[in-house]
Motif scaffolding. Structure first.
Motif, PDB file in Angstrom:
ATOM      1  N   ARG A  74       0.198   9.481   3.585  1.00 52.78           N
ATOM      2  CA  ARG A  74      -0.926   8.999   4.391  1.00 52.78           C
ATOM      3  C   ARG A  74      -0.938   9.693   5.753  1.00 52.78           C
ATOM      4  NH1 ARG A  74      -2.572   2.932   6.418  1.00 52.78           N
ATOM      5  NH2 ARG A  74      -0.619   3.052   7.542  1.00 52.78           N
ATOM      6  N   GLN A 130       1.163   9.481  -5.448  1.00 55.21           N
ATOM      7  CA  GLN A 130       1.697  10.781  -5.026  1.00 55.21           C
ATOM      8  C   GLN A 130       2.563  11.381  -6.132  1.00 55.21           C
ATOM      9  OE1 GLN A 130       3.902  10.389  -1.389  1.00 55.21           O
ATOM     10  NE2 GLN A 130       4.559  12.517  -1.343  1.00 55.21           N
ATOM     11  N   ILE A 147       0.727   4.197  -2.730  1.00 55.74           N
ATOM     12  CA  ILE A 147       0.508   5.599  -2.367  1.00 55.74           C
ATOM     13  C   ILE A 147       1.631   6.470  -2.923  1.00 55.74           C
ATOM     14  CG2 ILE A 147       0.467   7.235  -0.426  1.00 55.74           C
ATOM     15  CD1 ILE A 147      -1.058   5.050   1.175  1.00 55.74           C
ATOM     16  N   LEU A 180      -7.825   5.928   0.617  1.00 55.36           N
ATOM     17  CA  LEU A 180      -7.665   6.424   1.988  1.00 55.36           C
ATOM     18  C   LEU A 180      -8.949   6.943   2.631  1.00 55.36           C
ATOM     19  CD1 LEU A 180      -4.230   8.261   1.621  1.00 55.36           C
ATOM     20  CD2 LEU A 180      -4.679   5.956   2.472  1.00 55.36           C
ATOM     21  N   GLN A 232       0.830  -1.200   0.000  1.00 54.78           N
ATOM     22  CA  GLN A 232       0.000   0.000   0.000  1.00 54.78           C
ATOM     23  C   GLN A 232       0.869   1.257   0.000  1.00 54.78           C
ATOM     24  OE1 GLN A 232      -2.329   1.189   3.467  1.00 54.78           O
ATOM     25  NE2 GLN A 232      -4.083   1.563   2.117  1.00 54.78           N
ATOM     26  N   GLU A 233       1.957   1.237   0.771  1.00 54.96           N
ATOM     27  CA  GLU A 233       2.858   2.390   0.809  1.00 54.96           C
ATOM     28  C   GLU A 233       3.433   2.680  -0.575  1.00 54.96           C
ATOM     29  OE1 GLU A 233       5.905   2.135   3.828  1.00 54.96           O
ATOM     30  OE2 GLU A 233       4.462   1.302   5.242  1.00 54.96           O
ATOM     31  N   LEU A 243      -6.253   7.738  -5.000  1.00 57.94           N
ATOM     32  CA  LEU A 243      -5.760   7.995  -3.649  1.00 57.94           C
ATOM     33  C   LEU A 243      -6.928   8.280  -2.707  1.00 57.94           C
ATOM     34  CD1 LEU A 243      -3.190   8.408  -1.879  1.00 57.94           C
ATOM     35  CD2 LEU A 243      -3.378  10.848  -2.437  1.00 57.94           C
TER      36      LEU A 243
END
Length: 197
Positions: free
Chosen positions: A73, A11, A7, A30, A3-4, A26
């Motif tokens: 996040r 981003q 993201i 989230l 997930q990181e 995104l």
């Protein structure tokens, strides 16, 4: 970790290409966690939704510089927290609001496969135990157990030390498990993910 990375990819696409599809992805990724978090403070689903939308509007306004944000996040959780606290302060005509002094609402969902066998009675006991936790402890429990955040992330969001987050989570887990019958005590085992780094 997956997930990181996702993201980070979104981003980058938002920052470099002003990619609206990445921005929407995104938001969808989230929204639930941010909405739950905002709801714990404002206790209104509609207001929480507005707060999350405002946080994403703010993100879009600074889209050209978001590639400098280390953890997007966490950044969005901090914006959401600040907007929610500001809303609470304005609603109650107060100057400054701190999480420690709020009566926050715990929002825990029990729809994961391992929790489906839990009876309604056990769920009520868990929810009652969570509601009896101090506000900060309750939010930490939710962020770690429900949103899967690391101690370091929760510490950054709430402006606490990692050790405080760890200790508060240990207290929360102990109090919640004390409310459960013996056969359910393993549901909330305290897995210490603390590291000095």
């Amino acid at each position: 970790m997956q997930q990181e990375n996702h993201i980070k990819d979104l981003q980058l696409r938002i920052a470099l290409y002003e990619d609206i599809k990445a921005y929407n992805a995104l938001y969808l990724l989230l929204f639930d966690g941010l909405h739950r978090f905002a709801y714990t403070i404002v206790k209104s689903s509609e207001v929480a939704e507005e707060i999350v939308s405002d946080a994403f509007v703010k993100l879009w306004q600074i889209r050209n510089t978001i590639n400098k944000i280390e953890n997007l996040r966490v950044y969005l959780y901090v914006i959401t927290k600040n907007f929610a606290l500001n809303h609470h302060a304005q609603k109650n005509k107060m100057q400054l609001v701190q999480l420690d002094h709020l009566e926050v609402e715990a929002v825990m969902e029990f729809n994961s496969p391992e929790n489906l066998y839990i009876s309604n009675e056990i769920i009520r006991k868990i929810q009652t135990a969570i509601r009896q936790l101090p506000p900060q402890c309750r939010i930490i429990f939710q962020l770690v157990k429900e949103d899967g955040m690391r101690y370091k992330e929760v510490a950054a969001i709430l402006g606490l030390s990692v050790l405080t987050v760890r200790n508060q989570l240990a207290i929360a887990v102990r109090k919640v498990t004390e409310a459960l019958p013996p056969q359910y005590k393993t549901l909330f085992q305290f897995h210490d993910r603390f590291s000095p780094s």
